[in-house]
Design an enzyme around this catalytic site. Structure first.
Site, short mmCIF file in Angstrom:
data_model
loop_
_atom_site.label_atom_id
_atom_site.label_comp_id
_atom_site.label_asym_id
_atom_site.label_seq_id
_atom_site.Cartn_x
_atom_site.Cartn_y
_atom_site.Cartn_z
CB THR A 186 17.92 23.15 116.92
OG1 THR A 186 17.97 22.94 115.50
CG2 THR A 186 18.07 21.83 117.62
CD GLU A 331 20.35 20.01 120.09
OE1 GLU A 331 20.14 20.89 120.96
OE2 GLU A 331 20.75 20.26 118.94
CE LYS A 444 39.32 27.05 116.79
NZ LYS A 444 38.17 27.10 115.90
CD1 TRP A 449 41.76 27.65 120.55
CD2 TRP A 449 40.28 26.52 121.78
NE1 TRP A 449 41.45 26.52 119.86
CE2 TRP A 449 40.55 25.80 120.58
CE3 TRP A 449 39.37 26.00 122.70
CZ2 TRP A 449 39.93 24.58 120.30
CZ3 TRP A 449 38.76 24.80 122.42
CH2 TRP A 449 39.02 24.09 121.23
P1 AMP Z 1 19.13 26.10 122.62
O1 AMP Z 1 19.12 24.73 122.10
O2 AMP Z 1 18.59 27.11 121.66
O3 AMP Z 1 18.49 26.20 123.95
O4 AMP Z 1 20.66 26.53 122.81
C1 AMP Z 1 21.55 25.76 123.55
C2 AMP Z 1 22.86 26.49 123.65
O5 AMP Z 1 22.71 27.70 124.38
C3 AMP Z 1 23.93 25.73 124.41
O6 AMP Z 1 24.57 24.76 123.62
C4 AMP Z 1 24.85 26.85 124.83
O7 AMP Z 1 25.73 27.22 123.78
C5 AMP Z 1 23.90 27.99 125.08
N1 AMP Z 1 23.60 28.10 126.51
C6 AMP Z 1 22.54 27.64 127.18
N2 AMP Z 1 22.61 27.97 128.49
C7 AMP Z 1 23.77 28.66 128.65
C8 AMP Z 1 24.44 29.26 129.75
N3 AMP Z 1 23.92 29.26 130.96
N4 AMP Z 1 25.62 29.83 129.52
C9 AMP Z 1 26.18 29.87 128.28
N5 AMP Z 1 25.60 29.34 127.21
C10 AMP Z 1 24.41 28.73 127.38
#
Ligand code: AMP
Length: 546
Positions: A186, A331, A444, A449
């Protein structure tokens, strides 16, 4: 009573075998680090992947050994995708945009045995070479003519020598489909990155789901250009999907600017491309400035961060390219939801359609989701009530590599494990999920929110604004209030008051930011997301001071 059907393990190698047998002359085209365009076929790729497997055996690589890659999207990386996983080892894709200390940390944590790298990343490799205890040799993904002299790396090998020095005679081994195939860490904006270890089975099931019509809708008639990197969640699975469906693949290498992408999209008649919003903004600016259009692109999937409505409108209404808004995570391999329309959405006005498409979409088959309130109770799917988003499914993480951080799952009353995504979302009656925030980014204000994403969407649809980030700033009365950081387009003029007036009538008055700060740029992380923790550190006292 068991069914009486044949048992066949779901293995990554079966994808490239299928692509060779049924789509052997379909092309893979790559912009190379060396500067030129390389083209060959799935059949060639399969042959070279088998040579890679033989080369790995000769290097002493055994089943489950981790093999690192620091590489762009390109044909050699594709050969490693199949060669490494196919022979039973674990391909560990490393994100070169991470901090060098994090790269050294994860190569060490994964106990990588070898590291394959594109020449662009030679300085990175030099920086970590002495710090990785387990890496036996570094392999430059180039030929002897381009191999750097005096690299300073003692154990440096040449990819082309290694691959071409081995025979393509290799039979992919058969093994348990639960065996690990790839490892991806990650982004780790807080704390060390954590490893997500995909299995052959989870990856194959994800590939089936991703290719479906209401997911990425891929077929043998497509030409697919993944701008999303192969070093982050397997380019959203597209190197696997392309083999499953027999689509031509086009890899952009390091050329991710608007002009390079546009040239490749047009030259190779790409029909479908995948990327994060920031990359598409660069491409759209290039089109606008040059008065250009797309001659072949029909659709694009946008994810990784919320797709700004302005990008959606430009692609769809300006250039006739259908936008699929998708949500996922490392994940989740990564696909969770895709915003494909339902029959009931036919005949909607463009504005109504945009409102549906601004959401992150419906769960693909295989992924279950639910939203929970602060008390742990499940919330209604009314499109309004927001809560913590949890998911489960056969390609959702169960545990991080080496059990980092302990068991991440929340166990519900039925003893089912659910993965808490860290996102806050609503789900409507049609099952369309909308991310309102990362839980750590939500503002917040007086116990209520405020969605930072919604504020950013409105700000970035102002004609003078290139991009915007909204953060929680400390407030003496309300605890937190929204503070907007905005980047103006070149030569554009707008004042803070004018920008705040633009919010009138678009959101509840108390959601309007307390102030605007114009900045030259917002910091982006390794996967194209705004680093809000950095902005918070810098600006959280802004309202107290003013
Ligand atoms: P990663 O593991 O680096 O791909 O990041 C995942 C995170 O990216 C998710 O938990 C979201 O917070 C954000 N994310 C992924 N796709 C979107 C989307 N289409 N809109 C908003 N947030 C997104």
């Amino acid at each position: 009573m068991n069914g009486l059907m044949l048992q066949k393990q779901l293995l990554i190698s079966s994808l490239i075998e299928h692509a060779d047998r049924h789509h052997g002359d379909t092309e893979i085209v790559s912009r190379r680090v060396e500067g030129d365009i390389h083209r060959y076929t799935f059949r060639d790729c399969h042959r070279r992947a088998r040579q890679v497997a033989n080369a790995l055996v000769s290097l002493g690589v055994r089943a489950s050994d981790r093999i690192g890659t620091l590489a762009w999207n390109g044909y050699r990386h594709m050969e490693l995708y199949y060669g490494i996983s196919g022979m039973g080892a674990v391909m560990h894709t490393i994100n070169p945009r991470l901090h060098v200390d994090q790269i050294a940390y994860i190569a060490d944590h994964a106990e990588d045995q070898y590291l394959f790298f594109d020449l662009t990343f030679l300085p990175l490799v030099k920086a970590i070479a002495g710090r990785c205890r387990t890496i036996r040799a570094f392999i430059a993904m180039t030929d002897r003519a381009h191999l750097p002299q005096d690299s300073g790396i003692a154990n440096l090998l040449c990819y082309e020598d290694l691959v071409e020095g081995h025979s393509p005679d290799y039979t992919w081994p058969d093994f348990d489909e639960d065996t690990a195939c790839t490892l991806c860490y990650t982004s780790g904006t807080t704390g060390n990155p954590k490893g997500v270890l995909y299995s052959h089975r989870s990856s194959l099931l994800h590939t089936f789901a991703a290719a479906m019509p209401d997911a990425l809708n891929c077929s043998a008639r497509d030409v697919i250009l993944p701008v999303v990197p192969m070093f982050h969640v397997n380019a959203w699975g597209l190197p696997y999907v392309a083999c499953m469906v027999g689509a031509k693949l086009v890899f952009p290498g390091p050329g991710l600017d608007g002009q390079s992408l546009y040239e490749l999209l047009e030259a190779e008649q790409v029909t479908f491309a995948a990327g994060v919003p920031t990359v598409w903004q660069g491409l759209l600016t290039h089109l606008e400035q040059g008065g250009l259009t797309f001659s072949s692109m029909r659709r694009t999937v946008i994810g990784g961060a919320a797709c700004p409505p302005a990008v959606l409108r430009k692609f769809q209404d300006g250039y006739g390219v259908e936008v699929l808004h998708a949500w996922g995570m490392t994940e989740l391999s990564p696909l969770g939801t895709v915003g494909a329309m339902k029959a009931r959405h036919h005949g909607m006005s463009p504005e109504e359609r945009h409102a549906v498409q601004a959401r992150q979409g419906r769960a693909v088959f295989g992924v279950d989701m639910k939203i929970l309130g602060g008390d742990g109770q499940e919330l209604p799917w009314d499109g309004v009530t927001s809560g913590d988003l949890l998911v489960r499914g056969p390609w959702v993480v169960r545990n991080y590599f080496r059990n980092d951080g302990g068991n991440p799952l929340r166990i519900d009353a039925d003893a089912h494990g659910w993965f808490p995504t860290g996102d806050i979302a609503t789900i409507d009656a049609d099952g369309f999920m909308q991310i309102t925030d990362r839980s750590k980014d939500v503002i917040k204000s007086g116990g209520e929110w405020i969605s930072s994403i919604e504020i950013e969407h409105i700000a970035s649809s102002h004609p003078a604004i290139a991009c915007a980030a909204c953060i929680a700033a400390k407030h003496p009365k309300w605890d937190e209030r929204p503070l907007l950081l905005a980047v103006k387009k070149p030569d554009a003029q707008v004042t803070g008051e004018e920008l705040l007036a633009f919010f009138e009538g678009k959101i509840a008055k108390w959601w309007t930011p307390d102030a605007v700060v114009f900045v030259d740029a917002v910091p982006l992380g390794a996967t194209g997301k705004v680093l809000k923790n950095q902005l918070r550190e810098q600006f959280q006292d802004y309202l107290l001071a003013s």
